[in-house]
Design a protein around this motif. Structure first.
Motif, PDB file in Angstrom:
ATOM      1  N   VAL A  39       0.841  -1.199   0.000  1.00  0.00           N
ATOM      2  CA  VAL A  39       0.000   0.000   0.000  1.00  0.00           C
ATOM      3  C   VAL A  39       0.874   1.247   0.000  1.00  0.00           C
ATOM      4  O   VAL A  39       1.844   1.331   0.760  1.00  0.00           O
ATOM      5  CB  VAL A  39      -0.923   0.030   1.238  1.00  0.00           C
ATOM      6  N   HIS A  40       0.530   2.206  -0.860  1.00  0.00           N
ATOM      7  CA  HIS A  40       1.114   3.550  -0.824  1.00  0.00           C
ATOM      8  C   HIS A  40       0.035   4.485  -0.269  1.00  0.00           C
ATOM      9  O   HIS A  40      -1.079   4.524  -0.803  1.00  0.00           O
ATOM     10  CB  HIS A  40       1.519   4.022  -2.220  1.00  0.00           C
ATOM     11  N   LEU A  41       0.354   5.246   0.761  1.00  0.00           N
ATOM     12  CA  LEU A  41      -0.631   6.112   1.401  1.00  0.00           C
ATOM     13  C   LEU A  41      -0.341   7.587   1.143  1.00  0.00           C
ATOM     14  O   LEU A  41       0.818   8.013   1.160  1.00  0.00           O
ATOM     15  CB  LEU A  41      -0.645   5.875   2.917  1.00  0.00           C
ATOM     16  N   SER A  42      -1.412   8.341   0.930  1.00  0.00           N
ATOM     17  CA  SER A  42      -1.295   9.795   0.870  1.00  0.00           C
ATOM     18  C   SER A  42      -1.152  10.334   2.294  1.00  0.00           C
ATOM     19  O   SER A  42      -1.389   9.613   3.277  1.00  0.00           O
ATOM     20  CB  SER A  42      -2.532  10.397   0.212  1.00  0.00           C
ATOM     21  N   ARG A  43      -0.783  11.593   2.402  1.00  0.00           N
ATOM     22  CA  ARG A  43      -0.673  12.211   3.721  1.00  0.00           C
ATOM     23  C   ARG A  43      -2.017  12.181   4.447  1.00  0.00           C
ATOM     24  O   ARG A  43      -2.098  11.870   5.649  1.00  0.00           O
ATOM     25  CB  ARG A  43      -0.191  13.653   3.561  1.00  0.00           C
ATOM     26  N   GLY A  94       1.135  11.326  -3.314  1.00  0.00           N
ATOM     27  CA  GLY A  94       0.023  12.251  -3.542  1.00  0.00           C
ATOM     28  C   GLY A  94      -1.317  11.551  -3.497  1.00  0.00           C
ATOM     29  O   GLY A  94      -2.312  12.116  -3.031  1.00  0.00           O
ATOM     30  N   ASP A  95      -1.383  10.310  -4.007  1.00  0.00           N
ATOM     31  CA  ASP A  95      -2.619   9.539  -4.019  1.00  0.00           C
ATOM     32  C   ASP A  95      -2.389   8.185  -3.352  1.00  0.00           C
ATOM     33  O   ASP A  95      -1.323   7.582  -3.499  1.00  0.00           O
ATOM     34  CB  ASP A  95      -3.107   9.295  -5.455  1.00  0.00           C
ATOM     35  N   THR A  96      -3.410   7.704  -2.661  1.00  0.00           N
ATOM     36  CA  THR A  96      -3.341   6.380  -2.068  1.00  0.00           C
ATOM     37  C   THR A  96      -3.528   5.333  -3.160  1.00  0.00           C
ATOM     38  O   THR A  96      -4.459   5.420  -3.967  1.00  0.00           O
ATOM     39  CB  THR A  96      -4.412   6.220  -0.980  1.00  0.00           C
ATOM     40  N   GLN A  97      -2.643   4.360  -3.179  1.00  0.00           N
ATOM     41  CA  GLN A  97      -2.682   3.297  -4.188  1.00  0.00           C
ATOM     42  C   GLN A  97      -2.433   1.961  -3.505  1.00  0.00           C
ATOM     43  O   GLN A  97      -1.447   1.799  -2.784  1.00  0.00           O
ATOM     44  CB  GLN A  97      -1.632   3.553  -5.264  1.00  0.00           C
ATOM     45  N   VAL A  98      -3.321   1.001  -3.755  1.00  0.00           N
ATOM     46  CA  VAL A  98      -3.201  -0.340  -3.192  1.00  0.00           C
ATOM     47  C   VAL A  98      -2.905  -1.303  -4.335  1.00  0.00           C
ATOM     48  O   VAL A  98      -3.671  -1.384  -5.299  1.00  0.00           O
ATOM     49  CB  VAL A  98      -4.489  -0.762  -2.461  1.00  0.00           C
ATOM     50  N   GLU A  99      -1.786  -2.029  -4.234  1.00  0.00           N
ATOM     51  CA  GLU A  99      -1.375  -2.942  -5.297  1.00  0.00           C
ATOM     52  C   GLU A  99      -1.452  -4.383  -4.794  1.00  0.00           C
ATOM     53  O   GLU A  99      -0.805  -4.737  -3.807  1.00  0.00           O
ATOM     54  CB  GLU A  99       0.048  -2.624  -5.755  1.00  0.00           C
ATOM     55  N   ILE A 100      -2.261  -5.192  -5.487  1.00  0.00           N
ATOM     56  CA  ILE A 100      -2.421  -6.597  -5.133  1.00  0.00           C
ATOM     57  C   ILE A 100      -2.283  -7.443  -6.389  1.00  0.00           C
ATOM     58  O   ILE A 100      -2.239  -6.923  -7.505  1.00  0.00           O
ATOM     59  CB  ILE A 100      -3.778  -6.874  -4.452  1.00  0.00           C
ATOM     60  N   SER A 101      -2.233  -8.760  -6.216  1.00  0.00           N
ATOM     61  CA  SER A 101      -2.235  -9.671  -7.357  1.00  0.00           C
ATOM     62  C   SER A 101      -3.676 -10.007  -7.717  1.00  0.00           C
ATOM     63  O   SER A 101      -4.607  -9.770  -6.934  1.00  0.00           O
ATOM     64  CB  SER A 101      -1.467 -10.952  -7.018  1.00  0.00           C
ATOM     65  N   SER A 117       1.251   1.894 -12.656  1.00  0.00           N
ATOM     66  CA  SER A 117       1.226   2.602 -11.384  1.00  0.00           C
ATOM     67  C   SER A 117       0.879   4.070 -11.596  1.00  0.00           C
ATOM     68  O   SER A 117       1.425   4.732 -12.477  1.00  0.00           O
ATOM     69  CB  SER A 117       2.588   2.488 -10.694  1.00  0.00           C
ATOM     70  N   GLY A 118      -0.061   4.569 -10.797  1.00  0.00           N
ATOM     71  CA  GLY A 118      -0.491   5.960 -10.901  1.00  0.00           C
ATOM     72  C   GLY A 118      -1.734   6.156 -11.733  1.00  0.00           C
ATOM     73  O   GLY A 118      -2.388   7.205 -11.638  1.00  0.00           O
ATOM     74  N   ASP A 119      -2.095   5.164 -12.554  1.00  0.00           N
ATOM     75  CA  ASP A 119      -3.301   5.246 -13.371  1.00  0.00           C
ATOM     76  C   ASP A 119      -4.461   4.668 -12.574  1.00  0.00           C
ATOM     77  O   ASP A 119      -4.752   3.481 -12.648  1.00  0.00           O
ATOM     78  CB  ASP A 119      -3.098   4.490 -14.685  1.00  0.00           C
ATOM     79  N   GLY A 140      -8.605   3.138  -6.309  1.00  0.00           N
ATOM     80  CA  GLY A 140      -7.246   3.056  -5.768  1.00  0.00           C
ATOM     81  C   GLY A 140      -6.678   1.660  -5.741  1.00  0.00           C
ATOM     82  O   GLY A 140      -5.474   1.486  -5.536  1.00  0.00           O
ATOM     83  N   LEU A 141      -7.539   0.628  -5.941  1.00  0.00           N
ATOM     84  CA  LEU A 141      -7.071  -0.755  -5.926  1.00  0.00           C
ATOM     85  C   LEU A 141      -6.749  -1.210  -7.349  1.00  0.00           C
ATOM     86  O   LEU A 141      -7.616  -1.168  -8.229  1.00  0.00           O
ATOM     87  CB  LEU A 141      -8.148  -1.664  -5.334  1.00  0.00           C
ATOM     88  N   ILE A 142      -5.490  -1.636  -7.584  1.00  0.00           N
ATOM     89  CA  ILE A 142      -5.075  -2.092  -8.912  1.00  0.00           C
ATOM     90  C   ILE A 142      -4.202  -3.333  -8.797  1.00  0.00           C
ATOM     91  O   ILE A 142      -3.684  -3.654  -7.727  1.00  0.00           O
ATOM     92  CB  ILE A 142      -4.284  -1.003  -9.684  1.00  0.00           C
TER      93      ILE A 142
END
Length: 216
Positions: A39-43, A94-101, A117-119, A140-142
């Motif tokens: 997980v990448h989290l925004s502030r 800047g944006d919250t992004q959750v990366e899973i398989s 990533s980022g799209d 946010g889930l990709i």
């Protein structure tokens, strides 16, 4: 025809074939890293999940300069299941992004799109549970598309450019070719291809193995 003439013709044929070699046949080695769910989290998300002003604590550095795995983890909540203790990566974004398989998607009951990533436009919703709060995201889930990080010097050496798609061949008992691999170029990057756990398991790959890029 004497032997001298035969040798001359053979050399000429070999040279002609070499000159006709496709640039794709000029091979370059690329180290591969297997990326597990994270997980990448925004502030703003960090404040919501861990408390206002909270700062991530480094657990270990990642291969890309300035990036690190944090000590902190969160739980992912989907329509049909939960995945617990998912690692947060820092620093905040800047944006919250959750990366899973894609397999993780079955566990959650979600169908994340395969995206660069980022799209995040029209990506899947997800709920994140932290120690101090819960965050429900409409997107946010990709499933992160395979890609290669490159320093500009590597891009020049390989003859590729930002945004280009290439193929990577990986030998072995489960030899495989990864197509549509996105090239990402930045002075902040170190040469490395990232694939997810599903892709790694299918090809019996581990972090540190080498793939071969054919120069475009």
């Amino acid at each position: 025809m004497d032997n001298q003439l035969k040798d001359a013709i053979s050399r000429a044929v070999i040279q002609a074939l070499e000159n006709r070699r496709s640039p794709l046949q000029q091979i370059h080695e690329v180290p591969i890293a297997v990326s597990n769910r994270h997980v990448h989290l925004s502030r703003k998300a960090l404040d919501r999940l861990f408390g206002r002003g909270y700062e991530l604590k480094k657990w270990k550095d990642l291969s890309q300069p300035g990036q690190f795995a944090a000590q902190e983890t969160v739980d992912l909540i989907g329509p049909k299941g939960i995945i617990r203790n998912v690692r947060v990566l820092g620093p905040s974004r800047g944006d919250t992004q959750v990366e899973i398989s894609l397999f993780d998607g079955f566990t959650l009951g979600s169908h994340p799109p395969i995206r660069d990533s980022g799209d995040l436009a029209d990506s899947s919703p997800i709920t994140i549970q932290g120690p101090r709060g819960q965050l429900k995201l409409d997107r946010g889930l990709i499933c992160a598309a395979r890609h290669i990080h490159m320093h500009p010097n590597d891009a020049i050496r390989f003859g590729v450019s930002e945004g280009q798609r290439v193929s990577i061949q990986v030998p072995g008992a489960r030899a495989v070719t990864f197509d549509n691999v996105l090239i990402r170029v930045s002075p902040k990057y170190r040469l490395e291809m990232h694939i997810d756990l599903d892709e790694a398991n299918a090809a019996n790959l581990k972090t540190g193995q080498i793939g071969y890029l054919s120069r475009a």
